[in-house]
Design a protein around this motif. Structure first.
Motif, PDB file in Angstrom:
ATOM      1  N   LEU A   1      18.285   4.265  55.200  1.00  0.00           N
ATOM      2  CA  LEU A   1      18.821   5.521  54.664  1.00  0.00           C
ATOM      3  C   LEU A   1      18.083   5.957  53.408  1.00  0.00           C
ATOM      4  N   GLY A   2      17.310   5.041  52.827  1.00  0.00           N
ATOM      5  CA  GLY A   2      16.509   5.389  51.655  1.00  0.00           C
ATOM      6  C   GLY A   2      15.524   6.506  51.925  1.00  0.00           C
ATOM      7  N   ALA A   3      15.178   6.745  53.193  1.00  0.00           N
ATOM      8  CA  ALA A   3      14.298   7.867  53.527  1.00  0.00           C
ATOM      9  C   ALA A   3      14.950   9.193  53.132  1.00  0.00           C
ATOM     10  N   TYR A   4      16.271   9.237  53.211  1.00  0.00           N
ATOM     11  CA  TYR A   4      17.001  10.439  52.800  1.00  0.00           C
ATOM     12  C   TYR A   4      16.735  10.729  51.325  1.00  0.00           C
ATOM     13  N   GLU A   5      16.678   9.684  50.506  1.00  0.00           N
ATOM     14  CA  GLU A   5      16.435   9.858  49.071  1.00  0.00           C
ATOM     15  C   GLU A   5      15.089  10.510  48.813  1.00  0.00           C
TER      16      GLU A   5
ATOM     17  N   VAL B   1      15.510  14.175  49.170  1.00  0.00           N
ATOM     18  CA  VAL B   1      16.250  14.695  48.018  1.00  0.00           C
ATOM     19  C   VAL B   1      15.322  14.838  46.811  1.00  0.00           C
ATOM     20  N   ILE B   2      14.554  13.790  46.541  1.00  0.00           N
ATOM     21  CA  ILE B   2      13.657  13.803  45.377  1.00  0.00           C
ATOM     22  C   ILE B   2      12.630  14.925  45.504  1.00  0.00           C
ATOM     23  N   LYS B   3      12.127  15.118  46.711  1.00  0.00           N
ATOM     24  CA  LYS B   3      11.141  16.187  46.942  1.00  0.00           C
ATOM     25  C   LYS B   3      11.747  17.560  46.639  1.00  0.00           C
ATOM     26  N   ALA B   4      12.981  17.793  47.093  1.00  0.00           N
ATOM     27  CA  ALA B   4      13.638  19.073  46.837  1.00  0.00           C
ATOM     28  C   ALA B   4      13.995  19.227  45.357  1.00  0.00           C
ATOM     29  N   LEU B   5      14.455  18.148  44.720  1.00  0.00           N
ATOM     30  CA  LEU B   5      14.763  18.209  43.292  1.00  0.00           C
ATOM     31  C   LEU B   5      13.514  18.527  42.477  1.00  0.00           C
ATOM     32  N   TYR B   6      12.394  17.972  42.891  1.00  0.00           N
ATOM     33  CA  TYR B   6      11.127  18.253  42.195  1.00  0.00           C
ATOM     34  C   TYR B   6      10.848  19.755  42.211  1.00  0.00           C
ATOM     35  N   GLU B   7      11.030  20.376  43.366  1.00  0.00           N
ATOM     36  CA  GLU B   7      10.760  21.817  43.475  1.00  0.00           C
ATOM     37  C   GLU B   7      11.736  22.623  42.625  1.00  0.00           C
TER      38      GLU B   7
ATOM     39  N   GLY C   1      12.718   3.763  43.534  1.00  0.00           N
ATOM     40  CA  GLY C   1      12.513   4.002  42.106  1.00  0.00           C
ATOM     41  C   GLY C   1      11.278   3.306  41.582  1.00  0.00           C
ATOM     42  N   ALA C   2      11.052   2.059  42.000  1.00  0.00           N
ATOM     43  CA  ALA C   2       9.889   1.300  41.529  1.00  0.00           C
ATOM     44  C   ALA C   2       8.585   1.938  41.993  1.00  0.00           C
ATOM     45  N   ILE C   3       8.525   2.342  43.260  1.00  0.00           N
ATOM     46  CA  ILE C   3       7.308   2.994  43.770  1.00  0.00           C
ATOM     47  C   ILE C   3       7.071   4.305  43.046  1.00  0.00           C
ATOM     48  N   LEU C   4       8.128   5.096  42.866  1.00  0.00           N
ATOM     49  CA  LEU C   4       7.982   6.401  42.223  1.00  0.00           C
ATOM     50  C   LEU C   4       7.515   6.263  40.775  1.00  0.00           C
ATOM     51  N   VAL C   5       8.164   5.397  40.002  1.00  0.00           N
ATOM     52  CA  VAL C   5       7.769   5.223  38.598  1.00  0.00           C
ATOM     53  C   VAL C   5       6.349   4.681  38.500  1.00  0.00           C
ATOM     54  N   SER C   6       6.006   3.711  39.344  1.00  0.00           N
ATOM     55  CA  SER C   6       4.653   3.155  39.323  1.00  0.00           C
ATOM     56  C   SER C   6       3.622   4.226  39.651  1.00  0.00           C
ATOM     57  N   GLN C   7       3.920   5.076  40.620  1.00  0.00           N
ATOM     58  CA  GLN C   7       2.983   6.142  40.984  1.00  0.00           C
ATOM     59  C   GLN C   7       2.860   7.187  39.874  1.00  0.00           C
ATOM     60  N   VAL C   8       3.963   7.456  39.177  1.00  0.00           N
ATOM     61  CA  VAL C   8       3.905   8.393  38.042  1.00  0.00           C
ATOM     62  C   VAL C   8       2.960   7.859  36.969  1.00  0.00           C
ATOM     63  N   LEU C   9       3.034   6.544  36.709  1.00  0.00           N
ATOM     64  CA  LEU C   9       2.118   5.939  35.739  1.00  0.00           C
ATOM     65  C   LEU C   9       0.682   6.030  36.229  1.00  0.00           C
ATOM     66  N   LYS C  10       0.475   5.750  37.519  1.00  0.00           N
ATOM     67  CA  LYS C  10      -0.872   5.749  38.089  1.00  0.00           C
ATOM     68  C   LYS C  10      -1.462   7.158  38.122  1.00  0.00           C
ATOM     69  N   ASN C  11      -0.604   8.168  38.337  1.00  0.00           N
ATOM     70  CA  ASN C  11      -1.069   9.548  38.455  1.00  0.00           C
ATOM     71  C   ASN C  11      -0.926  10.338  37.157  1.00  0.00           C
ATOM     72  N   ASN C  12      -0.850   9.607  36.032  1.00  0.00           N
ATOM     73  CA  ASN C  12      -0.812  10.238  34.703  1.00  0.00           C
ATOM     74  C   ASN C  12       0.280  11.299  34.576  1.00  0.00           C
ATOM     75  N   GLY C  13       1.466  10.968  35.096  1.00  0.00           N
ATOM     76  CA  GLY C  13       2.603  11.860  34.931  1.00  0.00           C
ATOM     77  C   GLY C  13       2.720  12.953  35.964  1.00  0.00           C
ATOM     78  N   ASP C  14       1.886  12.925  37.000  1.00  0.00           N
ATOM     79  CA  ASP C  14       1.948  13.947  38.051  1.00  0.00           C
ATOM     80  C   ASP C  14       3.025  13.537  39.062  1.00  0.00           C
TER      81      ASP C  14
ATOM     82  N   GLY D   1       4.403  15.382  41.447  1.00  0.00           N
ATOM     83  CA  GLY D   1       4.132  15.901  42.787  1.00  0.00           C
ATOM     84  C   GLY D   1       3.309  14.920  43.608  1.00  0.00           C
ATOM     85  N   LYS D   2       2.226  14.412  43.044  1.00  0.00           N
ATOM     86  CA  LYS D   2       1.392  13.427  43.737  1.00  0.00           C
ATOM     87  C   LYS D   2       2.165  12.137  43.983  1.00  0.00           C
ATOM     88  N   SER D   3       2.988  11.766  43.030  1.00  0.00           N
ATOM     89  CA  SER D   3       3.740  10.511  43.128  1.00  0.00           C
ATOM     90  C   SER D   3       4.775  10.571  44.240  1.00  0.00           C
ATOM     91  N   ILE D   4       5.460  11.706  44.369  1.00  0.00           N
ATOM     92  CA  ILE D   4       6.443  11.875  45.443  1.00  0.00           C
ATOM     93  C   ILE D   4       5.745  11.883  46.796  1.00  0.00           C
TER      94      ILE D   4
END
Length: 462
Positions: A21-25, A28-34, A65-78, A80-83
């Motif tokens: 069910l985490g796929a649902y999240e 949600v995150i993609k829509a919240l980003y927009e 959450g761990a993947i998203l935060v790690s990707q935000v760090l890797k993508n210098n705060g981007d 959109g790319k992280s999601i």
């Protein structure tokens, strides 16, 4: 830690556990980003502000959450790319298509009966049964039979257990561990929730350093015991490790315990005192899925937010705007299910559903009491009460105790309190084809449907 400017408000995301069910999240995150970036773009004060200042997750919510935060760090705060990378993790690395039709012949013969499951429910059910027989690629291994060496009953007491090593490896391909973040670098804070099994305690792993101690660590005590019990501390100054994330997702029976090194000290010892090392007992403690005690980690979010800012900035704690993703909507059926699978599905829904409504009400009532108390203090000053008289009242003994067991003073009830400006719930819409075992339905059809559903529900509910 030096004092820093307190933000006018912070935005937090709470992610529940629920396996597939985490796929649902993700949707949600993609829509919240927009929605939220459009809102933030209209405010100059929010330039370079993170999409979310805090992400608190349990089980699959902790993994997302761990993947998203790690990707935000890797993508210098981007964000959109992280999601997009989080979406890739689910679509290309987690989803798969088992040969379920080799199993559903009994249903196929009876599918026209009025009590028979729908074709979609049958697809999900037999897909999950296929995974339970052969394992799920990149997630868990083929289950292994565990013999009963207590009652020696391998008829009634036979059970099967999988290994989550494939999932751990999959996460490692999308998240760099350890995860350590800092507020002064405008990096999001990650909170991962697990349960210390033998001590019946919720444990929160935090990617921010504790201001009071200047390092990353988690402290807790036995959930049910009194102040004479031991204190527990887990040190991880380099950041949250993948093992802590897996501890949050160690589903009882299906996976083995995750073991983590814990230091234990009695109340009269100072955990941070390096000179008392010889008095410290170190052990490997057993951890399970955080959903057992806190599948919606709102309370942990509120407490860690208050503790961090109270230590950094005294009584100035920034207000929170909280978004909760609810994976387990309540059943609106007029009658309960009568089949075994339906009953087990209803049990899971009730067990893991969001139970934070009371916490929300309490948080709002406390805010009202604090505001009332502060206004009465101001009024007393205007009416001639001097500072010493007011301090004597505030220094009086309250009836409650703090988490450390110390009796509170009235002034403790006012310190570090903050406002919650908004509670936004995104609730997964009802599913007429729901089955028990849906947390293990990693089929590509289900994963894509859940992501689309999360995206659509968010736009409809915001």
């Amino acid at each position: 830690m030096p004092k820093m400017d307190v933000p006018t408000t912070q935005r937090a995301l709470v992610l529940q556990g629920g396996g597939a069910l985490g796929a649902y999240e993700v949707g949600v995150i993609k829509a919240l980003y927009e929605k939220l970036t459009e809102k933030d773009d209209n405010k100059d004060a929010n330039e370079n502000k993170p999409l979310f200042d805090v992400i608190a997750g349990t089980s699959i919510g902790a993994i997302n959450g761990a993947i998203l935060v790690s990707q935000v760090l890797k993508n210098n705060g981007d964000w959109g790319k992280s999601i997009a990378k989080l979406e890739e993790f689910w679509k290309t690395h987690i989803s798969s298509d088992p040969d379920y039709k080799s199993l559903w012949e009994p249903w196929s013969r009876e599918k026209h009966n009025p009590t028979a499951a729908s074709i979609e429910a049958a697809r999900r059910y037999y897909s999950v049964q296929s995974y339970f027989m052969t394992g799920a690629p990149n997630i868990f291994t083929t289950p292994t039979a565990i013999n009963d060496e207590r009652f020696y009953d391998n008829y009634f007491n036979k059970w099967y257990r999988s290994d989550y090593a494939p999932l751990k490896e999959s996460i490692g391909k999308y998240a760099d561990f350890p995860i350590a973040t800092n507020f002064d670098k405008k990096q999001p804070r990650l909170l991962v929730i697990s349960v210390d099994v033998l001590d019946a305690a919720t444990v929160t792993f935090d990617s921010y350093k504790k201001p009071e101690y200047g390092r990353r660590e988690s402290r807790y005590r036995n959930y049910n015991e009194n102040t004479e019990d031991q204190k527990f501390v887990i040190e991880y100054d380099e950041g949250i490790s993948v093992d802590y994330v897996m501890a949050s997702a160690s589903v009882p029976e299906f996976y083995d315990y995750t073991k983590i090194e814990v230091q234990k000290k009695s109340n009269n010892q100072n955990i941070g005192d390096v000179n008392s090392e010889s008095e410290t007992e170190t052990s490997l403690n057993y951890f399970w899925d955080g959903a057992i005690l806190s599948n919606t980690p709102l309370r942990e979010l509120i407490q860690t937010h208050r503790d961090y800012w109270k230590d950094v900035q005294g009584n100035q704690v920034p207000p929170l705007e909280i978004y909760i993703v609810d994976l387990w909507p309540s059943n609106k059926s007029t009658s309960p299910p009568l089949d075994r699978n339906g009953i087990k599905d209803l049990q899971d829904t009730i067990q893991y559903s969001n139970k934070t409504s009371y916490d929300e009400k309490v948080a709002k009532i406390i805010t009202d009491y604090v505001n009332l108390s502060q206004k009465l203090i101001e009024l007393a000053g205007k009416k001639g009460a001097n500072l010493k008289e007011i301090e004597e009242i505030l220094g009086g003994a309250a009836t409650s105790t703090s988490r450390s067991g110390r009796q509170r003073q009235y002034k403790d009830l006012l310190e570090g309190r903050f406002r919650i400006t908004r509670f936004i719930r995104i609730q997964r819409s009802e599913d007429p084809d729901s089955i028990w075992g849906k947390i293990a339905d990693f089929t590509s059809v289900t994963i894509n449907t859940l992501m689309e559903q999360g995206y659509r529900d968010t736009l409809n509910q915001m």
